[in-house]
Design an enzyme around this catalytic site. Structure first.
Site, PDB file in Angstrom:
ATOM      1  N   CYS A 404       0.828  -1.202   0.000  1.00  0.00           N
ATOM      2  CA  CYS A 404       0.000   0.000   0.000  1.00  0.00           C
ATOM      3  C   CYS A 404       0.867   1.258   0.000  1.00  0.00           C
ATOM      4  O   CYS A 404       1.455   1.579  -1.018  1.00  0.00           O
ATOM      5  CB  CYS A 404      -0.995  -0.041   1.150  1.00  0.00           C
ATOM      6  SG  CYS A 404      -2.439   0.966   0.811  1.00  0.00           S
ATOM      7  N   HIS A 530      -3.480  -4.963   0.437  1.00  0.00           N
ATOM      8  CA  HIS A 530      -2.896  -5.475   1.681  1.00  0.00           C
ATOM      9  C   HIS A 530      -2.926  -7.003   1.705  1.00  0.00           C
ATOM     10  O   HIS A 530      -3.835  -7.596   2.290  1.00  0.00           O
ATOM     11  CB  HIS A 530      -3.668  -4.929   2.879  1.00  0.00           C
ATOM     12  CG  HIS A 530      -3.471  -3.471   3.101  1.00  0.00           C
ATOM     13  ND1 HIS A 530      -2.441  -2.967   3.866  1.00  0.00           N
ATOM     14  CD2 HIS A 530      -4.143  -2.408   2.632  1.00  0.00           C
ATOM     15  CE1 HIS A 530      -2.502  -1.647   3.880  1.00  0.00           C
ATOM     16  NE2 HIS A 530      -3.531  -1.278   3.126  1.00  0.00           N
ATOM     17  N   GLU A 532      -1.296  -8.932   3.407  1.00  0.00           N
ATOM     18  CA  GLU A 532      -1.092  -9.473   4.760  1.00  0.00           C
ATOM     19  C   GLU A 532      -2.400  -9.936   5.409  1.00  0.00           C
ATOM     20  O   GLU A 532      -2.387 -10.772   6.312  1.00  0.00           O
ATOM     21  CB  GLU A 532      -0.374  -8.451   5.661  1.00  0.00           C
ATOM     22  CG  GLU A 532      -1.165  -7.206   6.057  1.00  0.00           C
ATOM     23  CD  GLU A 532      -1.032  -6.046   5.064  1.00  0.00           C
ATOM     24  OE1 GLU A 532      -0.720  -6.306   3.879  1.00  0.00           O
ATOM     25  OE2 GLU A 532      -1.247  -4.886   5.470  1.00  0.00           O
TER      26      GLU A 532
HETATM   27  N1  GLN Z   1      -1.956   6.791   2.767  1.00  0.00           N
HETATM   28  C1  GLN Z   1      -2.045   6.028   1.567  1.00  0.00           C
HETATM   29  C2  GLN Z   1      -3.404   6.132   0.902  1.00  0.00           C
HETATM   30  O1  GLN Z   1      -4.346   6.556   1.497  1.00  0.00           O
HETATM   31  C3  GLN Z   1      -1.718   4.576   1.843  1.00  0.00           C
HETATM   32  C4  GLN Z   1      -2.726   3.879   2.647  1.00  0.00           C
HETATM   33  C5  GLN Z   1      -2.247   2.592   3.253  1.00  0.00           C
HETATM   34  O2  GLN Z   1      -1.066   2.318   3.274  1.00  0.00           O
HETATM   35  N2  GLN Z   1      -3.175   1.818   3.814  1.00  0.00           N
HETATM   36  O3  GLN Z   1      -3.537   5.779  -0.246  1.00  0.00           O
END
Ligand code: GLN
Length: 567
Positions: A404, A530, A532
């Site tokens: 992400c 994600h 994970e």
């Molecule tokens: N801050 C970034 C976004 O909003 C990444 C978000 C995250 O890592 N969950 O896209």
């Protein structure tokens, strides 16, 4: 007669005043003395054991705080926010539930006081209680009970395990405890079981384990009308017979219902086996009249063998900004360990504070690592350090996995240092960036509410034929969980691609970049989602398995040819 002999599951709780004959069984897990006792792990581990006895298990968490969900809380307050397929932002204990069992959870499985009150107030405005005074009992408690029933109905489970967050004695937890007390009465005591997870501290000066906090915590529960059937005693030293007898006598539970749950030596995945050794699942089945065979846990023992005595070892650095917090990257740490299990490889985790990398000589922290992982995150703090980590991995051919924000970081780094786009940034950190290589998703513009409004949950991802990612997944369409507002800016796609920054996964319409990898690198992979959240000890996620295999190969080049990545 000893306490052990006195206990007989068939006669101790014969009372059943339920008019409805239910086959579904309910287990309620409460916690006492202190927080962070691992109630979630205990509930999940019991779930593992019951599933392995052939039962269909469902797990649910009640959180007494007033936030509608943990999505708006800082990791300092709450730890990780665990995201489900349906996009629900939930408590991290749901991560344990999914990792330890085969249940796929939805927003039905996490109920907060905020949700309960929002619903009661909505119904009040709607006129559903017309003429009545709306009260905690029965209106709030009824709402809680309805959630248990609805989930029970929907899940078609044999056993529903409900964990009540917080500690017995908390004011805000009272409506939940009252609700489960009433619920147990309604379904009959042979269909409902109360398990209390408590703490038996070791007092060094006295050289003794102390039972008083447990006694007081159970007394507090009884005051509310709940008599626990089983006490799970968290302790750092084993409970001896005398102590068990004392707890049994003073807390009014049979001797064999005093279950020891000692601090684990190696891994949280020991807990199910520990509880099985204590015969807790036998007791639960007896009390709930569940006639099922013993659990076969041989696959779990195999997992544990790989954790305790792995064939190989590798050092993995995680570069984040909540490194000092145990729970902020929980699923990430677990998924790395699973990647290790998938390669029979032990993990030495180096938790690296991103801001430290920005200090003179900070790069020393990255030396000697087999792989570097940059997890998700929000806000600008630590971004400089994370960019350094991505650069170090790219230039030194160290395996990199970006999750992400970790993908966005890899993009910014490549833009600045390979494409020489000065001032390239995400508009999250610099609204006026001359090269906004990461920008807010179109669908997110104009949204001002912060709660539950990101791009959330499982979304399809199309993988590119011949990409490293497609090879690891062994598939071309996958579904992965998301939680973000920003995204790769398509205006820069061509420029990146020409320089060897490959877009190996996109949304099916090709519009959103989901996965990137570097052409000229042994393993440089970063995703907008994600992974994970979808990894389990018995089913390591392919990206993590591939990452650990690459990390091992990087740190042991001589053996690399011989190693089996199973990826
Ligand atoms: N801050 C970034 C976004 O909003 C990444 C978000 C995250 O890592 N969950 O896209």
């Amino acid at each position: 007669m000893s306490w052990a002999n006195q206990f007989n599951g068939s006669t101790i709780y014969p009372f059943n005043n339920s008019t409805v004959q239910r086959t579904l069984k309910y287990i309620f897990v409460t916690g006492g003395v202190v927080s962070s006792l691992g109630k979630g792990l205990t509930a999940a581990s019991l779930g593992t054991l019951l599933e392995n006895r052939g039962l269909k298990v469902c797990l649910q968490k009640f959180d007494p705080y007033l936030n509608v969900d943990p999505g708006t809380m800082s990791p300092f307050q709450h730890g990780e926010v665990y995201v489900l397929d349906d996009g629900a932002e939930t408590d991290l204990d749901l991560g344990h539930y999914e990792r330890f069992t085969n249940t796929t959870l939805s927003r039905m499985n996490n109920l907060t006081s905020g949700q309960v009150y929002a619903r009661v107030l909505e119904r009040e405005r709607h006129g559903d209680y017309l003429g009545k005074t709306v009260q905690v009992i029965p209106h709030v408690t009824d709402e809680i009970k309805a959630r248990i029933e609805n989930l029970a109905e929907q899940s078609k489970a044999d056993v529903l395990i409900t964990e009540i967050g917080g500690t017995t004695g908390d004011i805000e937890g009272l409506p939940f405890l009252e609700a489960i007390r009433e619920f147990a009465l309604e379904v009959g005591y042979t269909n409902a079981l109360f398990i209390h997870v408590t703490f038996v501290p070791f007092i060094k000066a006295a050289g003794e384990l102390k039972t008083k906090p447990t006694q007081q915590s159970v007394a507090k529960l009884r005051e509310i009308g709940i008599t626990p059937h089983i006490l799970v005693c968290r302790c750092e030293r084993p409970l001896d017979k005398d102590l068990r007898q004392k707890i049994s006598l003073f807390c009014n539970v049979p001797y064999e219902a005093v279950v020891e749950e000692k601090d684990v030596d190696h891994s949280i995945y020991e807990v199910p086996l520990m509880l099985q050794r204590e015969r807790m699942d036998d007791l639960v089945c007896r009390l709930l009249r569940l006639d099922v065979p013993p659990a076969n846990m041989s696959h779990w023992q195999d997992i544990l063998r790989k954790l305790i005595a792995p064939q190989r070892r590798v050092r993995i650095g995680v570069v984040g900004k909540y490194i000092g917090l145990q729970d902020a990257y929980k699923s990430v740490y677990e998924a790395i360990i699973h990647g290790g299990i998938g390669n029979d490889c032990g993990i030495e985790l180096e938790r690296i504070e991103a801001e430290e990398l920005d200090k003179p000589g900070g790069e020393k922290l990255l030396q000697g690592l087999g792989g570097i992982l940059v997890p998700g995150g929000f806000g600008g703090r630590g971004v400089g350090g994370k960019i350094r980590a991505a650069r170090f991995a790219r230039e030194n051919r160290v395996p990199y996995l970006g999750l992400c924000l970790g993908m966005q970081i890899a993009t910014i780094e490549f833009a600045r240092n390979v494409l020489h786009l000065d001032g390239a940034d995400s508009t999250e950190f610099n609204k006026a960036a001359p090269h906004p290589v990461i920008a807010m998703l179109e669908e997110q513009r104009g949204i001002t509410d912060m709660g539950g409004t990101m791009r959330l949950g499982a979304q399809p991802v199309q993988l590119r034929v011949g990409s490293k990612a497609a090879g690891l997944y062994g598939a071309f369409v996958i579904h992965e969980r998301h939680r973000h507002r920003y995204e790769f800016n398509n205006a820069y796609r061509e420029q990146f691609e020409q320089a060897g920054f490959l877009f190996s996964g996109t949304s099916p319409d090709g519009e959103l970049v989901e996965l990137v990898e570097l052409a000229d690198h042994p393993f440089f992979l970063a995703c907008q989602f994600h992974p994970e959240f979808l990894s389990k000890p018995n089913a390591p996620h392919p990206l993590f398995r591939g990452f650990i295999a690459a990390a091992y190969a990087h740190s042991h080049p001589a053996q690399a040819g011989a190693q089996n990545s199973r990826g």
